[in-house]
Write a protein that holds these residues in place. Sequence first.
Motif, PDB file in Angstrom:
ATOM      1  N   VAL A 126     -49.517  56.957 -31.261  1.00  0.00           N
ATOM      2  CA  VAL A 126     -50.241  57.398 -32.449  1.00  0.00           C
ATOM      3  C   VAL A 126     -50.889  58.741 -32.110  1.00  0.00           C
ATOM      4  CG1 VAL A 126     -52.134  56.890 -34.032  1.00  0.00           C
ATOM      5  CG2 VAL A 126     -50.662  55.036 -33.194  1.00  0.00           C
ATOM      6  N   LEU A 127     -50.549  59.752 -32.879  1.00  0.00           N
ATOM      7  CA  LEU A 127     -51.061  61.094 -32.625  1.00  0.00           C
ATOM      8  C   LEU A 127     -52.433  61.283 -33.265  1.00  0.00           C
ATOM      9  CD1 LEU A 127     -47.755  63.039 -33.319  1.00  0.00           C
ATOM     10  CD2 LEU A 127     -48.777  62.533 -31.092  1.00  0.00           C
ATOM     11  N   PRO A 128     -53.280  62.096 -32.661  1.00  0.00           N
ATOM     12  CA  PRO A 128     -54.603  62.345 -33.244  1.00  0.00           C
ATOM     13  C   PRO A 128     -54.499  63.204 -34.500  1.00  0.00           C
ATOM     14  CG  PRO A 128     -54.265  63.747 -31.335  1.00  0.00           C
ATOM     15  CD  PRO A 128     -53.077  62.815 -31.408  1.00  0.00           C
ATOM     16  N   ASN A 129     -55.435  62.999 -35.425  1.00  0.00           N
ATOM     17  CA  ASN A 129     -55.467  63.843 -36.622  1.00  0.00           C
ATOM     18  C   ASN A 129     -56.289  65.099 -36.323  1.00  0.00           C
ATOM     19  OD1 ASN A 129     -58.220  63.177 -36.832  1.00  0.00           O
ATOM     20  ND2 ASN A 129     -57.852  61.578 -38.348  1.00  0.00           N
ATOM     21  N   TRP A 130     -56.368  65.991 -37.322  1.00  0.00           N
ATOM     22  CA  TRP A 130     -57.060  67.260 -37.126  1.00  0.00           C
ATOM     23  C   TRP A 130     -58.531  67.068 -36.769  1.00  0.00           C
ATOM     24  CZ3 TRP A 130     -56.650  71.819 -35.444  1.00  0.00           C
ATOM     25  CH2 TRP A 130     -57.617  72.791 -35.699  1.00  0.00           C
ATOM     26  N   ASP A 131     -59.201  66.120 -37.413  1.00  0.00           N
ATOM     27  CA  ASP A 131     -60.616  65.891 -37.102  1.00  0.00           C
ATOM     28  C   ASP A 131     -60.795  65.519 -35.632  1.00  0.00           C
ATOM     29  OD1 ASP A 131     -61.507  66.494 -39.666  1.00  0.00           O
ATOM     30  OD2 ASP A 131     -61.479  64.398 -40.318  1.00  0.00           O
ATOM     31  N   ALA A 132     -59.934  64.667 -35.120  1.00  0.00           N
ATOM     32  CA  ALA A 132     -60.027  64.252 -33.715  1.00  0.00           C
ATOM     33  C   ALA A 132     -59.762  65.425 -32.771  1.00  0.00           C
ATOM     34  CB  ALA A 132     -59.061  63.114 -33.433  1.00  0.00           C
ATOM     35  N   VAL A 133     -58.797  66.263 -33.127  1.00  0.00           N
ATOM     36  CA  VAL A 133     -58.463  67.407 -32.268  1.00  0.00           C
ATOM     37  C   VAL A 133     -59.565  68.456 -32.317  1.00  0.00           C
ATOM     38  CG1 VAL A 133     -56.846  69.331 -31.916  1.00  0.00           C
ATOM     39  CG2 VAL A 133     -55.971  67.025 -32.414  1.00  0.00           C
ATOM     40  N   SER A 134     -60.002  68.812 -33.526  1.00  0.00           N
ATOM     41  CA  SER A 134     -60.963  69.912 -33.666  1.00  0.00           C
ATOM     42  C   SER A 134     -62.369  69.550 -33.187  1.00  0.00           C
ATOM     43  CB  SER A 134     -61.003  70.402 -35.109  1.00  0.00           C
ATOM     44  OG  SER A 134     -61.449  69.374 -35.973  1.00  0.00           O
ATOM     45  N   SER A 135     -62.681  68.275 -33.118  1.00  0.00           N
ATOM     46  CA  SER A 135     -64.024  67.872 -32.671  1.00  0.00           C
ATOM     47  C   SER A 135     -64.048  67.447 -31.199  1.00  0.00           C
ATOM     48  CB  SER A 135     -64.554  66.738 -33.544  1.00  0.00           C
ATOM     49  OG  SER A 135     -63.778  65.564 -33.348  1.00  0.00           O
ATOM     50  N   ARG A 136     -62.947  67.570 -30.525  1.00  0.00           N
ATOM     51  CA  ARG A 136     -62.866  67.135 -29.130  1.00  0.00           C
ATOM     52  C   ARG A 136     -63.825  67.941 -28.248  1.00  0.00           C
ATOM     53  NH1 ARG A 136     -57.716  64.458 -26.833  1.00  0.00           N
ATOM     54  NH2 ARG A 136     -58.460  63.946 -24.769  1.00  0.00           N
ATOM     55  N   ASP A 137     -64.447  67.281 -27.299  1.00  0.00           N
ATOM     56  CA  ASP A 137     -65.362  67.920 -26.354  1.00  0.00           C
ATOM     57  C   ASP A 137     -64.529  68.558 -25.245  1.00  0.00           C
ATOM     58  OD1 ASP A 137     -67.536  68.692 -24.844  1.00  0.00           O
ATOM     59  OD2 ASP A 137     -67.968  66.677 -24.105  1.00  0.00           O
ATOM     60  N   TYR A 138     -64.219  69.845 -25.414  1.00  0.00           N
ATOM     61  CA  TYR A 138     -63.364  70.574 -24.480  1.00  0.00           C
ATOM     62  C   TYR A 138     -64.247  71.504 -23.650  1.00  0.00           C
ATOM     63  CZ  TYR A 138     -59.132  72.951 -22.868  1.00  0.00           C
ATOM     64  OH  TYR A 138     -58.111  73.464 -22.100  1.00  0.00           O
ATOM     65  N   HIS A 139     -64.446  71.175 -22.382  1.00  0.00           N
ATOM     66  CA  HIS A 139     -65.334  71.941 -21.510  1.00  0.00           C
ATOM     67  C   HIS A 139     -64.766  73.322 -21.199  1.00  0.00           C
ATOM     68  CE1 HIS A 139     -67.451  68.147 -19.694  1.00  0.00           C
ATOM     69  NE2 HIS A 139     -67.356  68.099 -21.005  1.00  0.00           N
ATOM     70  N   THR A 140     -65.653  74.292 -21.064  1.00  0.00           N
ATOM     71  CA  THR A 140     -65.218  75.628 -20.681  1.00  0.00           C
ATOM     72  C   THR A 140     -64.734  75.598 -19.234  1.00  0.00           C
ATOM     73  OG1 THR A 140     -67.472  76.207 -20.054  1.00  0.00           O
ATOM     74  CG2 THR A 140     -66.775  76.799 -22.287  1.00  0.00           C
ATOM     75  N   TRP A 141     -63.954  76.577 -18.881  1.00  0.00           N
ATOM     76  CA  TRP A 141     -63.352  76.629 -17.557  1.00  0.00           C
ATOM     77  C   TRP A 141     -64.332  77.164 -16.532  1.00  0.00           C
ATOM     78  CZ3 TRP A 141     -58.583  74.992 -15.880  1.00  0.00           C
ATOM     79  CH2 TRP A 141     -57.787  74.421 -16.875  1.00  0.00           C
ATOM     80  N   ASP A 142     -64.275  76.587 -15.333  1.00  0.00           N
ATOM     81  CA  ASP A 142     -65.114  77.043 -14.225  1.00  0.00           C
ATOM     82  C   ASP A 142     -64.259  77.510 -13.046  1.00  0.00           C
ATOM     83  OD1 ASP A 142     -64.097  74.647 -13.278  1.00  0.00           O
ATOM     84  OD2 ASP A 142     -66.012  73.923 -12.501  1.00  0.00           O
ATOM     85  N   ARG A 143     -62.987  77.774 -13.308  1.00  0.00           N
ATOM     86  CA  ARG A 143     -62.072  78.204 -12.243  1.00  0.00           C
ATOM     87  C   ARG A 143     -61.045  79.166 -12.822  1.00  0.00           C
ATOM     88  NH1 ARG A 143     -60.966  72.382 -10.751  1.00  0.00           N
ATOM     89  NH2 ARG A 143     -62.848  72.193 -11.941  1.00  0.00           N
ATOM     90  N   ASP A 144     -60.421  79.915 -11.942  1.00  0.00           N
ATOM     91  CA  ASP A 144     -59.392  80.859 -12.380  1.00  0.00           C
ATOM     92  C   ASP A 144     -58.214  80.091 -12.966  1.00  0.00           C
ATOM     93  OD1 ASP A 144     -60.803  83.101 -11.544  1.00  0.00           O
ATOM     94  OD2 ASP A 144     -59.863  83.119  -9.564  1.00  0.00           O
TER      95      ASP A 144
END
Length: 168
Positions: A126-144
């Motif tokens: 089951v694929l996520p809908n737009w709300d699930a994708v756009s609200s995901r907690d995606y951490h910023t990068w701390d490495r190259d």
Amino acid sequence: MARLIVFAGLPASGKSTIARKVAARTGAVWLRIDAMDQAIWASGTAPPDLRDWTYRAAQALASDNLALGHDVIADCVNDWQEARDGWQDTASRVGAQVVWLEIFCSDAAEHRRRVEARTSDIPGLVLPNWDAVSSRDYHTWDRDHLSIDTSHKSIDECVAAALTALAG
């Protein structure tokens, strides 16, 4: 030296399509978290939230293959630092190099279109809908890492960019 090539990015960014093609071109072992998740859920005994179970299993498989000298592609969202740290630790344990490739779609309308139009090639997933994708907690990068924006590029252009990064 074996390489652990870690793909990261939100669902429908193009990550798995690019990872699959890079694996086919390089002969790297392709570990796709979505396929592993669905295999676990298909047992009928797993909870809806697998937490980090699949990542840990994939990291164990990656470690075994890296120790054999095989390049490995980890294809997963990798949205949290803890997930990224797990891959880093996996590579460090076996003396492998880590290459980080973040795949993203900077055009929100195009990303939403992809989310809403896509179908799964993994039976039962089951694929996520737009709300699930756009609200995901995606951490910023701390490495190259290398970032590939797929919003206005063909898949072939994105695969070429990934292969160029791996050759460098």
